[in-house]
Every structure is written in structure tokens, then in C-alpha cells.
Design an enzyme around this catalytic site. Structure first.
Site: not given
Ligand code: LLP
Length: 414
Positions: A276, A312, A316, A342, A370
Site C-alpha cells: 500500500r 474497499r 472495510y 444492485c 487494492y
Molecule cells: N506481505 C504479506 C504477507 C501480506 O499479506 C501483505 C498484505 C503485504 C505484505 C502488504 O501489506 P501492505 O504494505 O500493503 O499493508 N485489501 C486490504 C489489504 C489487505 C492486505 C493483505 N496483505 C485493503 O484494501 O485494505
């Protein structure tokens, strides 16, 4: 979003007016700023410069080939969670030798593909997975490099759906069992123990859970050394949050200093898996207002982007800022901004004050992470096109899906 600004009331990303892109490519449309992507990557490289490290971009945040290619050219590695993501990294010119493979459910076929490609490390999440990987590597005459993903039982203080490092989560192996599992792994012939991994959650706005998790992992690494197991790398996962509204995300430079202190004098290389924080604020979703619908209690702005494009908010209750692309003359009114799907859950934002008319363009901000990667065809809606802006140039990096394309894999029973 730093590369977003107005010139004579018209919203621009870098030097490109967003209304030009909407005219040219239609809406909904994902638009990314190359400068913002590169700046985010360089911020990591600078923050962690004092510690030998590898940034493994978490592909799931946005898996578009153009973005993967851009990060590959900056020297990034990749964190993948499926064979599909591996194929994308390779197609985008990524180096398999810089790929770590996370996920609780790796299939035999996915393991074979990753062994064939020669990835840096499998982040193993269970004893059963360890045995499967040992067997498959043996069948292929290979040695699989492994880490265990340990679950440090740290509360990351984020949304429960995206918290992963607590005992009750499905991820990783309990830190208390890790020593025994490492001994087992070291005894298996087709595995080579190379590292350790943890990831405690996403959209973290506080540095302390990340620092606590690092301490627990480092203590375990020292205990493993007493057992004669030495590691080459320590992967502390991703999770650094971004500003969507008024959050204060952890300061990367401060995180870098904290880890530099903890890693001083150590021999293991630091790996990070940010998703992210590399792409979230480098992208937005452009949409057009189809209808304004005044209601008895609320006014609705019905736009042409929906929960299938950006899931999102529905999933969430996530907040994304929404702004009018061109400053209008109509007075602002309060709207619930919703899509055409819908379902009552199909909303992008509630109670937003917007000066808009029908046909106007809206930009839904901080949608680089995401967004497209979680888009679907729900309600048989084609997935959006994507554009990468680069100063005053722009490139179509993904065509809008077609109705024919969406049906291409389907067959009628004869
Ligand atoms: N590494 C692993 C093993 C992970 O499961 C994830 C994210 C990351 C790295 C990266 O994390 P980040 O730096 O992006 O926080 N769909 C959700 C977020 C799900 C994150 C899943 N794992 C959203 O839209 O907020």
C-alpha cells in the site's frame, strides 16, 4: 496525493489534466502517477539505506504489469502470493531471484512453478506445507530455500480483516513452535533454511507494533543461532499505512532508524514487503456522475464507478476522499456517492459535500492500492482501463475489458 494539483480549476495529475484522460479513455478509469510511484519507492530506499536490505513490493496491492515493470527497473524484489502473481512478475521483467512467496495455501503446481523460476525464498506457513515443499523439491531434484512466517502475536491495531499477526489469525506458525519447526526443516534433505518472515497486518498507523514484532523475531533468530541454525535474511513484511483522510502514517525515516539500530552488527539482510505505501497514494479512480437523485433524507450522486471497481468502501467501510475534477459553479450539496450495482453496500463515500452536476467528473483518491487488484466483474461490469501519467505524457497500460472478453472463457453445454 502529492502529484495532484489544480490549474485554473482543472485537476491535474503531474502535468496531465484528468478531464483529458476521461475524454480519451472513458470512465471509470484508474490513473497513476509515475513520479508518485518512484518517489514512494525512493523514500523506502533512503529510509533503509543504513541497513543492507531488499524491498519486495507486495504484488497484491496492484499487480498491473506496467507498475511491476517500473518497480523491477528500480531494483525491487517482489512478494507474491500465487502462481498468477509469479507469472506477472516474470512477464514484467522482474528478477525471480528477488521473489519471496508468501501465503497459507500454496498449491503443488505453484510450488513447482516457483522452484522452476528459482525464487529467493518460500515463506512457509505450516508444517504440512513444509513437508509438501520438501517432497516436490525432491521430485524436481532441487533444494527449496525457506523461511518460516512466524506469527509474533502482536496487535497491529488496525481493521480486524487486515490484521494478520495475532494468535487467532490463520497466518504463520506460532512463534513458540518456531524453534522446533526450524530444527525439523534443517533435517529435511530438499530444503535449505535461509530466513525468517513475519507480517502483522496492513494500514498500520503506529510504529510500535512493527518494532515489537521486529524484537520478537530478532530474539528468535538469536535462539536459532544457539541451535546452530543461521539465517541469511530477516523479512519484516509490509503494513506501513498511508493517509486516506486524517491518519498520521508511521514516518518511514523513523522506521528506518529503529531498524538500523536493531540490525546494527547483524549479518542478516533485511527484507521488507510494502504494498500500500508504495502505490496507494499514487493512483486515483476517475468516474462520471450519471445522475443526481435528491431523496427525502439524502441526496445521491450515482456515478459510473461501483463496488466492483473499488471494493474497499463496501468491504472495510474504508474512506476515500472524493473531489470534483473541475471546479463548477453549482453550490455544494451533501451526497452519498454510490454506484449502479444492485446492492445497498455499493457505495464509494457517504455524506460528501460536492459542487457537481450530472455529467461531471469525480476523482476518488488514494485508490492505487487494492483498487484495481480487487476489482471484479460483478453485475457483468467490465473492469476499468488504467493509465500511467508521466510528466505531460500518458500511457494506456490496460485496455478496458470488453463484454466479449468477459464471456470468452464460457461455453454453452451442448
Ligand atoms: N506481505 C504479506 C504477507 C501480506 O499479506 C501483505 C498484505 C503485504 C505484505 C502488504 O501489506 P501492505 O504494505 O500493503 O499493508 N485489501 C486490504 C489489504 C489487505 C492486505 C493483505 N496483505 C485493503 O484494501 O485494505
Amino acid at each position: 496525493m502529492n502529484t495532484l494539483h489544480r490549474i485554473d480549476g482543472r485537476l491535474h495529475l503531474e502535468d496531465v489534466a484528468l478531464d483529458t484522460l476521461a475524454e480519451r479513455f472513458g470512465t471509470p478509469l484508474y490513473v497513476y502517477s509515475r513520479q508518485a510511484l518512484e518517489t514512494a519507492y525512493r523514500a523506502y530506499a533512503e529510509a533503509f539505506a543504513a541497513t543492507p536490505h531488499l524491498i519486495c513490493y507486495a504484488v497484491k496491492a496492484n499487480s498491473s504489469l506496467a507498475l511491476l515493470n517500473l518497480f523491477a527497473r528500480l531494483g525491487a524484489g517482489f512478494d507474491i502470493v500465487s502462481g498468477g502473481e509469479l507469472a506477472r512478475v516474470l512477464a514484467a521483467g522482474g528478477d525471480a531471484g528477488k521473489v519471496v512467496f508468501s501465503g497459507v495455501g500454496k498449491s503443488a503446481a505453484e510450488m513447482r512453478a516457483a522452484l522452476e523460476a528459482g525464487i529467493l525464498c518460500f515463506n512457509v506457513e505450516s508444517e504440512s506445507e513444509l513437508h509438501r515443499l520438501n517432497r516436490i523439491a525432491g521430485e524436481m531434484g532441487r533444494v527449496a530455500p525457506i523461511s518460516f512466517r512466524v506469527n509474533p502475536d502482536v496487535d497491529p491495531k488496525t481493521h480486524p480483516y487486515i490484521s494478520t499477526g495475532l494468535k487467532q489469525n490463520k497466518f504463520g506458525v506460532p512463534i513458540a513452535q518456531a524453534r522446533a519447526l526450524y530444527r525439523l526443516a534443517a533435517s529435511l534433505p530438499h530444503l535449505k533454511v535461509t530466513g525468517i518472515d513475519c507480517h502483522i497486518g496492513s494500514q498500520l498507523t503506529d510504529l510500535s507494533p512493527l518494532a515489537d514484532a521486529a524484537d520478537r523475531v530478532l530474539a528468535l533468530v538469536d535462539a536459532l543461532a544457539e541451535d546452530g541454525i543461521t539465517l541469511h535474511h530477516i523479512d519484516l513484511g509490509g503494513g506501513v499505512g498511508i493517509r486516506y483522510r486524517d491518519e498520521t502514517p508511521p514516518d518511514l525515516a523513523a522506521y528506518g532508524r529503529v531498524l538500523a539500530q536493531k540490525f546494527a552488527g547483524r549479518r542478516e539482510r533485511l527484507l521488507l514487503e510494502p504494498g500500500r505505501s508504495l502505490v496507494g497514494n499514487a493512483g486515483l479512480l476517475l468516474a462520471r456522475v450519471e445522475y443526481l437523485k435528491p431523496g427525502e433524507e439524502k441526496n445521491f450522486a450515482i456515478i459510473d464507478a461501483a463496488m466492483n471497481d473499488l471494493m474497499r468502501p463496501a468491504l472495510y467501510e474504508a474512506y476515500h476522499d472524493i473531489v470534483a475534477v473541475n471546479a463548477g459553479t453549482t453550490p455544494a450539496q451533501r451526497y452519498d456517492v454510490v454506484g449502479p450495482i444492485c446492492e445497498t453496500g455499493d457505495f464509494i463515500g457517504f455524506a460528501r459535500d460536492l459542487a457537481i452536476g450530472e455529467g461531471d467528473l469525480l476523482a476518488i483518491l488514494s485508490a492505487g492500492a487494492y483498487g484495481m487488484s480487487m476489482a471484479s466483474n460483478y453485475n457483468s461490469r467490465p473492469r476499468s482501463a488504467e493509465v500511467l501519467v508521466d510528466k505531460n505524457e500518458f500511457h494506456l497500460i490496460r485496455e478496458r475489458e470488453t463484454q466479449k472478453g468477459m464471456m470468452a472463457q464460457e461455453r454453452l453445454p451442448c
